[in-house]
Design an enzyme around this catalytic site. Sequence first.
Site, PDB file in Angstrom:
ATOM      1  N   HIS A   1      21.961  -1.282  17.417  1.00 26.58           N
ATOM      2  CA  HIS A   1      22.558  -2.149  16.388  1.00 26.58           C
ATOM      3  C   HIS A   1      24.079  -2.014  16.473  1.00 26.58           C
ATOM      4  O   HIS A   1      24.726  -1.460  15.579  1.00 26.58           O
ATOM      5  CB  HIS A   1      22.045  -1.711  15.021  1.00 26.58           C
TER       6      HIS A   1
ATOM      7  N   GLN B   1      26.608  -3.083  13.603  1.00 31.14           N
ATOM      8  CA  GLN B   1      26.634  -2.167  12.463  1.00 31.14           C
ATOM      9  C   GLN B   1      27.617  -1.030  12.706  1.00 31.14           C
ATOM     10  O   GLN B   1      28.378  -0.638  11.806  1.00 31.14           O
ATOM     11  CB  GLN B   1      25.229  -1.586  12.236  1.00 31.14           C
TER      12      GLN B   1
ATOM     13  N   ASP C   1      19.362   6.385   7.520  1.00 28.28           N
ATOM     14  CA  ASP C   1      18.823   5.025   7.546  1.00 28.28           C
ATOM     15  C   ASP C   1      17.390   5.125   7.047  1.00 28.28           C
ATOM     16  O   ASP C   1      16.841   6.223   6.871  1.00 28.28           O
ATOM     17  CB  ASP C   1      18.896   4.473   8.992  1.00 28.28           C
TER      18      ASP C   1
HETATM   19  N1   CP Z   1      22.515  -3.428   7.960  1.00 24.94           N
HETATM   20  C1   CP Z   1      21.972  -4.608   8.339  1.00 24.94           C
HETATM   21  O1   CP Z   1      21.964  -5.003   9.505  1.00 24.94           O
HETATM   22  O2   CP Z   1      21.450  -5.311   7.296  1.00 24.94           O
HETATM   23  P1   CP Z   1      20.538  -6.611   7.375  1.00 24.94           P
HETATM   24  O3   CP Z   1      19.207  -6.183   7.967  1.00 24.94           O
HETATM   25  O4   CP Z   1      20.414  -7.060   5.959  1.00 24.94           O
HETATM   26  O5   CP Z   1      21.201  -7.626   8.265  1.00 24.94           O
HETATM   27  N1  NVA Z   2      16.763   0.711  11.402  1.00 25.21           N
HETATM   28  C1  NVA Z   2      16.664  -0.454  10.540  1.00 25.21           C
HETATM   29  C2  NVA Z   2      18.004  -1.068  10.368  1.00 25.21           C
HETATM   30  C3  NVA Z   2      18.034  -2.255   9.467  1.00 25.21           C
HETATM   31  C4  NVA Z   2      19.407  -2.863   9.353  1.00 25.21           C
HETATM   32  C5  NVA Z   2      15.674  -1.435  11.126  1.00 25.21           C
HETATM   33  O1  NVA Z   2      15.697  -1.652  12.346  1.00 25.21           O
HETATM   34  O2  NVA Z   2      14.872  -1.981  10.383  1.00 25.21           O
END
Ligand code: CP
Ligand code: NVA
Length: 311
Positions: free
Chosen positions: A138, A141, A229
């Site tokens: 990600h 982020q 997380d």
């Molecule tokens: N942190 C994040 O990516 O949030 P969303 O899943 O709401 O986009």
């Molecule tokens: N680790 C989480 C992040 C969400 C923004 C997921 O992948 O669901």
Amino acid sequence: MSASPRHFLDISALSKAELRAILDEARRRKDARKGWPKGQHDSDAPLDGHVLAMIFQKNSTRTRVSFEVGMAQLGGGVISLNANDTQLGRGETIEDTARVLSRMVDAVMIRANVHQDVVDFAAAADVPVINGLTDLSHPCQIIADLMTIEEWSGDVAGKTVAWLGDGNNVCTSFIHAAEKLNFRLAIATPGQYAARTQEVAAARAAGADIFVTTDASKAIANAHVVVTDTWVSMGDVDKEAREAAFPPYAITEEAMAKAASNAIFLHCLPAHRGEEVSDAVIDGPRSAVWDEAENRIHAQKAVLLWCLNKI
Ligand code: CP
Ligand code: NVA
């Protein structure tokens, strides 16, 4: 668009100078528009006339809204697509979709179940492709997270960032960033939910200082930044096993007391209060999570400008 678009797939693929330029641009643009209405475009509107398409295979609040508002602030437009509503949902290939969208828009952001699909999309696209979260990583982020750390605590170099909980996609992007910005990353997870060993090994080989343990107390000790997380990410199917394994890694006031006295708390959100983080921590004075969420806008804008060769 040139034959070699600048894709933003992972922080590991950026040079240190590119990552620093993205962070500096995000900060500069945030400072330049303090107090303005959120939909007003930046004074230079650098993406006037540009269109971003976004494809979502998974839910999103922050990523979707921050890209939409960010593009508006840059003077451009956005098309947001639920993957199942497109012909992808009926079997049109990733590659053909990439070829078609490359003729219609200037950049594409994808939130995908499988990381390889984003890699394949990028390989077939001749406009920049941005990873908006996959099962692997990600990176958007982590741009916002690094920006937030530096706003609250100064240069991240030399600091210890403690990651407690699941060795998941967000954790992987922290691993990628550790080597680029020279911070120490201390990761504590249950053994069966460890950070990806291949990513840790590659980062260490590139010079990253990464400490891996199953002991939450060891990772959080004297940390300057404490991050967690959700214990159950989108796509995870073993919810019960996860909920049994993760409680020792919860971020409570007792856990925060082991970190440095001025440590900050980060969480990409959405949070599961009473699970990975207590109300007292996420609502407390050391929580930077609302700045972190806002910074998604500023981070996204800098990523878009980098992708489109504006920085
Ligand atoms: N942190 C994040 O990516 O949030 P969303 O899943 O709401 O986009
Ligand atoms: N680790 C989480 C992040 C969400 C923004 C997921 O992948 O669901």
